[in-house]
Design a protein around this motif. Sequence first.
Motif, PDB file in Angstrom:
ATOM      1  N   GLY A 274       0.772  -1.226   0.000  1.00 44.74           N
ATOM      2  CA  GLY A 274       0.000   0.000   0.000  1.00 44.74           C
ATOM      3  C   GLY A 274       0.814   1.293   0.000  1.00 44.74           C
ATOM      4  O   GLY A 274       0.236   2.376   0.068  1.00 44.74           O
ATOM      5  N   ARG A 275       2.133   1.188  -0.055  1.00 39.88           N
ATOM      6  CA  ARG A 275       2.932   2.421  -0.110  1.00 39.88           C
ATOM      7  C   ARG A 275       2.967   2.960  -1.538  1.00 39.88           C
ATOM      8  O   ARG A 275       3.189   2.208  -2.481  1.00 39.88           O
ATOM      9  N   THR A 276       2.745   4.267  -1.668  1.00 41.48           N
ATOM     10  CA  THR A 276       2.641   4.837  -3.009  1.00 41.48           C
ATOM     11  C   THR A 276       3.996   5.329  -3.509  1.00 41.48           C
ATOM     12  O   THR A 276       4.909   5.609  -2.725  1.00 41.48           O
ATOM     13  N   MET A 277       4.086   5.481  -4.811  1.00 42.95           N
ATOM     14  CA  MET A 277       5.301   6.032  -5.402  1.00 42.95           C
ATOM     15  C   MET A 277       5.555   7.448  -4.885  1.00 42.95           C
ATOM     16  O   MET A 277       6.701   7.825  -4.632  1.00 42.95           O
ATOM     17  N   GLY A 278       4.498   8.228  -4.723  1.00 35.93           N
ATOM     18  CA  GLY A 278       4.670   9.593  -4.210  1.00 35.93           C
ATOM     19  C   GLY A 278       5.310   9.599  -2.829  1.00 35.93           C
ATOM     20  O   GLY A 278       6.286  10.322  -2.578  1.00 35.93           O
ATOM     21  N   GLU A 279       4.786   8.757  -1.929  1.00 37.92           N
ATOM     22  CA  GLU A 279       5.353   8.665  -0.571  1.00 37.92           C
ATOM     23  C   GLU A 279       6.806   8.208  -0.610  1.00 37.92           C
ATOM     24  O   GLU A 279       7.666   8.729   0.104  1.00 37.92           O
ATOM     25  N   GLU A 280       7.058   7.219  -1.438  1.00 39.42           N
ATOM     26  CA  GLU A 280       8.392   6.630  -1.455  1.00 39.42           C
ATOM     27  C   GLU A 280       9.408   7.545  -2.136  1.00 39.42           C
ATOM     28  O   GLU A 280      10.578   7.582  -1.737  1.00 39.42           O
ATOM     29  N   LEU A 281       8.973   8.301  -3.133  1.00 37.24           N
ATOM     30  CA  LEU A 281       9.865   9.303  -3.739  1.00 37.24           C
ATOM     31  C   LEU A 281      10.270  10.334  -2.692  1.00 37.24           C
ATOM     32  O   LEU A 281      11.449  10.707  -2.588  1.00 37.24           O
ATOM     33  N   ALA A 282       9.295  10.792  -1.903  1.00 34.82           N
ATOM     34  CA  ALA A 282       9.589  11.791  -0.868  1.00 34.82           C
ATOM     35  C   ALA A 282      10.536  11.190   0.170  1.00 34.82           C
ATOM     36  O   ALA A 282      11.509  11.831   0.595  1.00 34.82           O
ATOM     37  N   ARG A 283      10.269   9.944   0.551  1.00 34.37           N
ATOM     38  CA  ARG A 283      11.075   9.289   1.585  1.00 34.37           C
ATOM     39  C   ARG A 283      12.542   9.181   1.194  1.00 34.37           C
ATOM     40  O   ARG A 283      13.433   9.411   2.018  1.00 34.37           O
ATOM     41  N   ILE A 284      12.803   8.828  -0.089  1.00 33.13           N
ATOM     42  CA  ILE A 284      14.212   8.662  -0.481  1.00 33.13           C
ATOM     43  C   ILE A 284      14.816   9.956  -1.029  1.00 33.13           C
ATOM     44  O   ILE A 284      15.972   9.974  -1.458  1.00 33.13           O
ATOM     45  N   GLY A 285      14.031  11.052  -1.002  1.00 33.41           N
ATOM     46  CA  GLY A 285      14.595  12.342  -1.404  1.00 33.41           C
ATOM     47  C   GLY A 285      14.698  12.534  -2.908  1.00 33.41           C
ATOM     48  O   GLY A 285      15.530  13.313  -3.380  1.00 33.41           O
ATOM     49  N   TYR A 286      13.869  11.831  -3.668  1.00 33.47           N
ATOM     50  CA  TYR A 286      13.896  12.010  -5.120  1.00 33.47           C
ATOM     51  C   TYR A 286      12.557  12.492  -5.689  1.00 33.47           C
ATOM     52  O   TYR A 286      12.253  12.234  -6.845  1.00 33.47           O
ATOM     53  N   ALA A 287      11.775  13.161  -4.848  1.00 29.32           N
ATOM     54  CA  ALA A 287      10.592  13.850  -5.364  1.00 29.32           C
ATOM     55  C   ALA A 287      11.065  15.223  -5.829  1.00 29.32           C
ATOM     56  O   ALA A 287      11.080  16.182  -5.056  1.00 29.32           O
ATOM     57  N   GLY A 288      11.503  15.313  -7.066  1.00 33.81           N
ATOM     58  CA  GLY A 288      12.062  16.566  -7.581  1.00 33.81           C
ATOM     59  C   GLY A 288      10.997  17.618  -7.800  1.00 33.81           C
ATOM     60  O   GLY A 288       9.801  17.357  -7.614  1.00 33.81           O
ATOM     61  N   ASP A 289      11.431  18.831  -8.209  1.00 32.59           N
ATOM     62  CA  ASP A 289      10.438  19.889  -8.392  1.00 32.59           C
ATOM     63  C   ASP A 289      10.220  20.235  -9.861  1.00 32.59           C
ATOM     64  O   ASP A 289       9.390  21.070 -10.176  1.00 32.59           O
ATOM     65  N   ARG A 290      10.958  19.553 -10.728  1.00 33.51           N
ATOM     66  CA  ARG A 290      10.800  19.869 -12.139  1.00 33.51           C
ATOM     67  C   ARG A 290       9.488  19.278 -12.673  1.00 33.51           C
ATOM     68  O   ARG A 290       9.087  18.176 -12.280  1.00 33.51           O
ATOM     69  N   GLU A 291       8.850  20.007 -13.564  1.00 30.27           N
ATOM     70  CA  GLU A 291       7.634  19.504 -14.214  1.00 30.27           C
ATOM     71  C   GLU A 291       7.972  18.215 -14.968  1.00 30.27           C
ATOM     72  O   GLU A 291       9.074  18.083 -15.508  1.00 30.27           O
ATOM     73  N   VAL A 292       7.036  17.272 -15.012  1.00 30.21           N
ATOM     74  CA  VAL A 292       7.306  16.007 -15.703  1.00 30.21           C
ATOM     75  C   VAL A 292       6.926  16.159 -17.173  1.00 30.21           C
ATOM     76  O   VAL A 292       5.757  16.345 -17.515  1.00 30.21           O
TER      77      VAL A 292
END
Lengths: 406, 406
Positions: free
Chosen positions: A156-174
């Motif tokens: 149940g862990r989402t990609m959004g949560e896990e990106l934030a957790r490992i510090g790779y939720a960047g700020d650039r537009e996709v």
Amino acid sequence: AVNGSRLWQSLMDMARIGATPKGGVCRLALTDLDRQSRDLFVRWCEEAGCTVSVDRMGNIFARRPGRDDSLPPVVMGSHLDSQPTGGKYDGVYGVLAGLEVVRSLNDMNYVTEAPVEVAVWTNEEGSRFAPAMVASGVFAGVFDLEYGLSRADLDGRTMGEELARIGYAGDREVGGRKVGAYFEAHIEQGPILEAEGKTIGVVTDCQGQRWYEITFTGQEAHAGPTPMLRRKDALLGAARVVDAVNRIGLKYGPLACATVGLMQIHPNSRNVIPGRVFFTVDFRHPDDGILKAMDGELRAEVERIAGEIGLESDFTQIWYYAPIAFDATCVAAVRKGVERTGHSFRDIVSGAGHDACYLSKVAPTAMVFIPCIDGISHNEVEETTPEWSTAGCEVLLHAVLDRANA
Amino acid sequence: AVNGSRLWQSLMDMARIGATPKGGVCRLALTDLDRQSRDLFVRWCEEAGCTVSVDRMGNIFARRPGRDDSLPPVVMGSHLDSQPTGGKYDGVYGVLAGLEVVRSLNDMNYVTEAPVEVAVWTNEEGSRFAPAMVASGVFAGVFDLEYGLSRADLDGRTMGEELARIGYAGDREVGGRKVGAYFEAHIEQGPILEAEGKTIGVVTDCQGQRWYEITFTGQEAHAGPTPMLRRKDALLGAARVVDAVNRIGLKYGPLACATVGLMQIHPNSRNVIPGRVFFTVDFRHPDDGILKAMDGELRAEVERIAGEIGLESDFTQIWYYAPIAFDATCVAAVRKGVERTGHSFRDIVSGAGHDACYLSKVAPTAMVFIPCIDGISHNEVEETTPEWSTAGCEVLLHAVLDRANA
Ligand SMILES: NC(=O)NCCC(=O)O
Ligand SMILES: NC(=O)NCCC(=O)O
């Protein structure tokens, strides 16, 4: 023109992160090990003078400026995530071959007309989070950002949560920017090149895919006192579907592929008739019409089997893309690269999905395959050779130069 | 003569430990929840004036003295562990009906000739640790102590370690003492009593069992580029065995039972052809010759299926016991109890295994069944009624008095 032993050394260095006893790697998307591999890649790119940026799906772009930096970049790339028992080359080869192109250009003090980028796409494998290639899919506008970030693993862990957790939720537009051309180098993951003694596969097409999730619900009951004719055994139903999936694959062969790779049995106790089974189906074919026919047969078989056992069935196609033809100009650039370097080659259709499939929706795209031993991939014993690795990187360099200087 | 509402209340109190959302319990053997249920049982027994002892397999004995305390005790009992999604009565009913017999004797200030004991047997279910009934098996000398303590769960933790961890590795020798008679009350776990409108099952026999562990090893490979005819799909093999197990069960029906309850797929990833599958088979039949014939068919099917796919197969029968006939005198004591209490009844063969099966090897033994709704057990919805629960306890009391005063 490329430094093959430097490329090989980088492959071996990267393979230490998540190394498994049998010589493979386990580096599931957005785990701590995935972060370590990203960190190493970013460090190498910065050492090579690149500017690194990360988008909101965690896709990483390392940019080497061109003479005219306003031109759309030529992008190379692939992925660093792996299967649970994956190999050292699947994905990593395309990323590090891209990095080796940049390092070689640096060695030669070569300035391309257009900028050149090396991309790492998030969760290509589709093992921890389904479907595969989800972040390149968002980049290409096939999926929206919300869909991408909300993909969840089986816990149940989402990609959004896990990106934030490992510090790779960047700020650039996709996505949303122009890419001049996209080239992805990859091991073939199948047996054709090695069997025919060819060093390079010029990938012209990718077969289409359909993925399904099926849940059968019957009734948990005691394995001892419950008569056979009173049972609603969800595993019996799933087992019959596994056999039916295999029959469908054989029927539409030799090009069809049909696989049940994942199954979860509930409650999974020796003396309990399984009450619920969740499982997946993976269908592939280079002809979209045949893929559609396979889909029809699967639906009919699932309904028939659920009916004969008295199971409730929850059936969802969770992923589909039609077969893809790559861009003629990019394929020609790869072919020219093969001719210049003199390696043996053949045209080939990719059996696996790649980020290039989605990139092809928004950029002229092609791929370069190198052989792998016995055609084995998604296995810890996956292997290629330094010679093939160097050859593929040489072809990639030439294809990139062709397009970056066009 | 027994307090049915006190018994029912105790069942409900015990069911709070490990309660699941759907009304069942999850109290796997030797977990913290199992310890809590043991602690509560011990407290209740001490409050009822019993002396409690624990043996090296964690079996608990609560003793109510007899007039002649040197006589071998009449023992009642069952188990407190459950399936992962088990019910409130399976096992617990026999333990707490035994406790209610003791409490009723106390209420009546009744002194039996021989002492009376209530036993809790460790890991009857065989779900966390295989096989089932392992600690009563050690008590009966069917297994040696080392075998019992070394049974491991799927994560490799042994019963010995887990007994020590929860504080139930007692110091009493396991078995090796005379038991005057053993009576186990239990829900039927099958549909017969309810369907025929009978309140009590006088259990004359138990069917035999064979349990197997099978590991198929093929080759992990990519679901996309690996042609159907090059595959060694371990899950395809396991699926065909599941279907064969069902065919064998039907062929030797209506009394045969054949179940695959547990399966682990490796690496269990959607786009990887499974390289290894571990699964179990559970066979039952009241006729040992037929059970043997089923065994032969299974072996042949597993060999054939492994051969047709090219799998390596590791096949082990991990458990076997022949059908069991209970002691004529104890069965007669149960029947007399039914006659005295006036409940409707029929003779019945147990479909499930029970600690009574092993106790019967070292003591005159019989069982009392009560109905359960729709015959459903090993399921959170498992249900019986306060009336049936009281009736079974009354019969148990009479049978125990018959033997304890013989
Ligand atoms: N290249 C690769 O292994 N991709 C994973 C997605 C797929 O299964 O096609
Ligand atoms: N009574 C009961 O559920 N026992 C578990 C062992 C078996 O499966 O027969």
